[in-house]
Design an enzyme around this catalytic site. Structure first.
Site, PDB file in Angstrom:
ATOM      1  N   GLU A   1       0.029  29.064 140.245  1.00 37.73           N
ATOM      2  CA  GLU A   1      -0.853  28.651 140.766  1.00 37.73           C
ATOM      3  C   GLU A   1      -0.794  28.990 142.499  1.00 37.73           C
ATOM      4  OE1 GLU A   1       0.806  26.707 138.471  1.00 37.73           O
ATOM      5  OE2 GLU A   1      -0.592  25.952 137.107  1.00 37.73           O
TER       6      GLU A   1
ATOM      7  N   GLN B   1       0.416  14.978 132.599  1.00 35.91           N
ATOM      8  CA  GLN B   1       0.066  15.959 133.258  1.00 35.91           C
ATOM      9  C   GLN B   1      -1.086  15.103 134.262  1.00 35.91           C
ATOM     10  OE1 GLN B   1      -1.099  19.624 131.799  1.00 35.91           O
ATOM     11  NE2 GLN B   1       1.082  20.163 131.733  1.00 35.91           N
TER      12      GLN B   1
ATOM     13  N   LYS C   1     -11.373  15.933 132.783  1.00 36.10           N
ATOM     14  CA  LYS C   1     -11.711  16.637 131.469  1.00 36.10           C
ATOM     15  C   LYS C   1     -12.951  16.103 130.886  1.00 36.10           C
ATOM     16  CE  LYS C   1      -9.292  18.633 127.437  1.00 36.10           C
ATOM     17  NZ  LYS C   1      -8.279  18.792 126.753  1.00 36.10           N
TER      18      LYS C   1
ATOM     19  N   MET D   1      15.082  35.620 160.426  1.00 34.28           N
ATOM     20  CA  MET D   1      14.538  34.587 161.498  1.00 34.28           C
ATOM     21  C   MET D   1      15.643  33.418 161.727  1.00 34.28           C
ATOM     22  SD  MET D   1      12.675  34.584 164.049  1.00 34.28           S
ATOM     23  CE  MET D   1      10.834  35.327 163.915  1.00 34.28           C
TER      24      MET D   1
END
Lengths: 161, 582
Positions: free
Chosen positions: B71, B134, B183, B491
């Site tokens: 994602e 979830q 949903k 860095m």
């Protein structure tokens, strides 16, 4: 820095989570909240949040600007320097033996407060006023022993039209 | 690449088809609304809570979706698409972990004011709040990192919410807007009605500036002897680069571009002084410290620009042009506030502005620029990272879209790739997100199929989103992926060397995969260079290759980015890198 108390009135969409958006903004940007109240407004679908905060002019300006960036915020008014009415309500449960009742009632009457509950050993005093009045009342009742104190926080409105 | 043939019908005909008041599901409504907003490509990843949405995509010839491998890859790709095209980037993820994997990308876009519409699924409305499988409160989680967000409770609100989300994301100060769709809402059927107009009572960005403030600015310029322009990402985002050139040239004002402002003013212009701040050019930083009028144009006085604010631009009267009123006075005291769209403000200013009395100031700065250019100690024995960037710049003639990750290579790319066009430089400035560089290039390439896209990464950041090599291979997305490999978190190493007394703590990246083999494992061509000669050959081969290529440049780990200013110091306190030799 000249930190000062400010009373800010915020008109918002009455959406779920709108209080979270406003209070979250204050937390995230490290703005202070002394009190925050919310309720329906004169217009259906809109609520009015009144926030008492402390800050210098720069902070207060940022608070106003950042609030305006929230999509659910319609209007922000800093009432502090306007003629305004600011009120909060406190319920004070104070120890009160029957022998002390008359004395406490005397204090309550002077403040134009009210006794809203009496039990054999306690009384609940309801006082409405600006923050200073509430604090004075609390201080006067303190010697009797305050069992419980509950305050609504300040709501406010500009005077006149 | 197949992104350009996503629509089966011509726009008008498609539009008519999409607007039909059919009885359709929330998922179909979503897809129709996205197409009606002109969305070309959606980056996403399916899962349980978005199954109805993905089902609606199946056999939908009008809708183009690119399946990433994470994602985070999806949202950075959407971000790169948005930054390079100026259009709204769109991504989709499922509930819970899918949604939380977007968080870094949302924060990245929020910090840099990038317009995104982020769609997440959620558990069914009846299950919200029950700690369902979830389930995550993604609207709560993203409250402080979105411009606005919505939890859709009624399918009938969906068209309005999507329309509002695009409007909010792409107007005023741009930013990400998240829409969380439970949903059951995605499955509910209703009659489709598309609202043509958007009205949001609490949202009305100030676009047109106050004329009085514009006049004050014009007057201040006329009186200034040492004016300077600090141009930020706002110039690029409002499409005001032409107006900025006209402004600087007409008013005779030297111009500095922030990290996000690179390309907003041509580096080839004589008035350009480079980048300011922690790794800014000598001349840009000195100009800020010595100027008597500082005009910020779509820049927000980030701490990496101002460094120690108390010592920033001590002699300057400050004028600030910004579409976000909250930016004015947030960091520095501002005498002349100009709230409005940068393009609108500059157009108005350009009508009235007269040249400043700045010729001597310009001469001084030009001499300084000559005397203190960006420089590094090149070597014939080892391949220097700065050399690699210069080579990429020369061979692409400054015409590529360059994306970067975060760290030393990002600063070197900002220093040694010279930009002349807006929307050609894509980097995570505000949040400084490692893992951004490569996936954002995929989005930029999708949005600009005819341009060369070069993604410059370090060996650290490349490993944070390397999985997206798969989609480059599968869709033949011809990004040229550069890995500047110094086998170390450069860095961090630099800070530990200079500020933490050479106490190198957890920066060793040896044990990284063989990047050439890694690319090949995904079906992407991989090349490696360790010398200047190999570098030229490999890079030439990459440019000639019709498709994605990863080129690894092996460089020494001791190289530092200069100039550098330590945290807490002012812009006057630059380390130039040759201190020990003096």
């Amino acid at each position: 820095m000249n930190e000062r108390r400010h009373t800010i009135s915020v008109l918002v969409n009455n959406q779920p989570g709108v209080m979270q958006r406003v209070s979250g903004l204050f937390a995230r940007r490290a703005f202070n909240i002394e009190s925050i109240t919310v309720g329906e407004s004169e217009e259906k679908g809109l609520s009015r949040i009144v926030i008492v905060t402390k800050g210098d002019n720069k902070t207060i300006e940022q608070i106003s600007k950042q609030l305006y960036k929230l999509i659910d915020v319609i209007k922000v008014v800093d009432l502090t320097d306007s003629p305004m009415v600011d009120r909060e309500l406190a319920l004070i449960k104070v120890n009160a033996d029957p022998s002390q009742r008359a004395e406490i009632l005397g204090v309550v009457e002077t403040f134009r407060a009210a006794v809203v509950d009496i039990s054999p050993t306690t009384m609940i005093v309801q006082v409405v006023g600006d923050t200073r009045k509430i604090e004075a009342m609390v201080e006067l009742l303190h010697p009797y022993g305050i069992r419980e104190l509950s305050r609504t926080g300040v709501t406010a409105m500009m005077r006149g039209v | 690449m197949d992104a350009t043939k996503f629509q089966s019908l011509p726009p008008e005909e498609l539009r008519k088809k999409l607007l039909q008041p059919d009885e359709i599901t929330g998922s179909e409504i979503l897809l129709r609304c996205l197409l009606l907003e002109g969305v070309e490509c959606v980056f996403g990843y399916p899962g349980g809570a978005v199954l109805y949405i993905y089902d609606a995509m199946h056999d939908n010839p009008d809708f183009y979706h690119l399946l990433t491998r994470h994602e985070q890859g999806a949202i950075h790709a959407a971000d790169g698409y948005a930054r390079s095209t100026g259009k709204v980037g769109v991504c989709i993820a499922t509930s819970g972990p899918g949604a939380t994997n977007l968080v870094t990308g949302i924060a990245t876009a929020y910090m840099d004011s990038v317009p995104l519409v982020v769609i997440t699924g959620n558990v069914a409305t009846s299950a919200i709040g029950t700690d369902a499988f979830q389930e995550a409160d993604i609207t709560g989680i993203t409250l402080p990192i979105t411009k606005h967000n919505y939890l859709v409770r009624d399918v009938n609100d969906l068209p309005r919410i999507i329309r509002e989300a695009f409007y909010i994301a792409s107007t005023g100060r741009k930013g990400p807007v998240l829409i969380d769709i439970p949903k059951d809402v995605s499955a509910q059927v209703t009659k489709f009605h598309y609202p043509e107009n958007v009205y949001i009572r609490g949202y009305n960005p100030t676009v047109h500036p106050n004329k009085m403030q514009v006049n004050r600015l014009v007057k201040a310029i006329k009186e200034a002897k040492k004016p300077v322009i600090l141009a930020g990402g706002g110039v690029v985002y409002s499409g005001a680069h032409e107006e900025l050139i006209q402004f600087a040239e007409k008013a005779r004002i030297p111009t500095i571009t922030t990290l996000l402002g690179l390309g907003g003013f041509p580096s080839g212009n004589d008035l350009w002084l480079g980048m300011p701040g922690m790794h800014g050019t000598y001349t840009a930083n000195k100009a800020l410290q010595q100027c008597d009028l500082l005009i910020s144009v779509g820049a927000r006085f980030d701490d990496r620009v101002t460094m120690n604010v108390a010592g920033f631009a001590p002699n300057a009267k400050i004028a600030h042009i910004d579409v976000d009123p909250a930016e004015i006075g947030k960091v520095v005291k501002t005498e002349i506030p100009c709230v409005g769209d940068v393009k609108e403000v500059l157009t108005l200013v350009n009508e009235k502005v007269e040249p400043a009395d700045s010729e001597e100031w310009i001469r001084t700065l030009m001499e300084m620029k000559e005397q203190y250019p960006l420089r590094y100690n090149d070597s014939d024995e080892v391949l220097k990272p700065q050399y690699v960037i210069e080579m990429i710049y020369e061979t692409t003639k400054g015409e590529a879209i360059v994306t970067t990750d975060v760290g030393q290579h990002q600063m070197w790319a900002a220093h040694y790739y010279k930009f002349n066009h807006p929307r050609s430089w894509i980097t995570s400035g505000g949040l400084g997100t490692m893992g951004f560089g490569f996936p954002s290039a995929i989005g930029a390439q999708i949005g600009n199929p005819d341009r060369l896209v070069v993604s410059i990464n370090g060996d650290g950041g490349m490993q944070m989103c390397a999985q997206e090599l798969a989609i480059c291979a599968i869709h033949n997305i011809p990004v040229k992926i550069v890995v500047i490999n110094n086998q170390v978190l450069g860095m961090v190493r630099q800070w530990q060397e200079i500020i933490y007394d050479n106490r190198f703590s957890h920066i060793d990246l040896s044990g990284s995969p063989d990047f050439v083999k890694l690319a090949e494992a995904y079906g992407v061509k991989g090349l490696r260079a360790t010398t200047k000669e190999e570098a030229r050959q490999a890079w030439e081969e990459a440019l000639e290759t019709n498709g994605p290529v990863l080129v690894e440049f092996v460089v020494p780990k001791e190289e530092n980015v200069y100039p550098m200013i330590k945290a807490g110091d002012t812009l006057d306190d630059m380390l130039m890198g040759d201190e020990q030799n003096e």
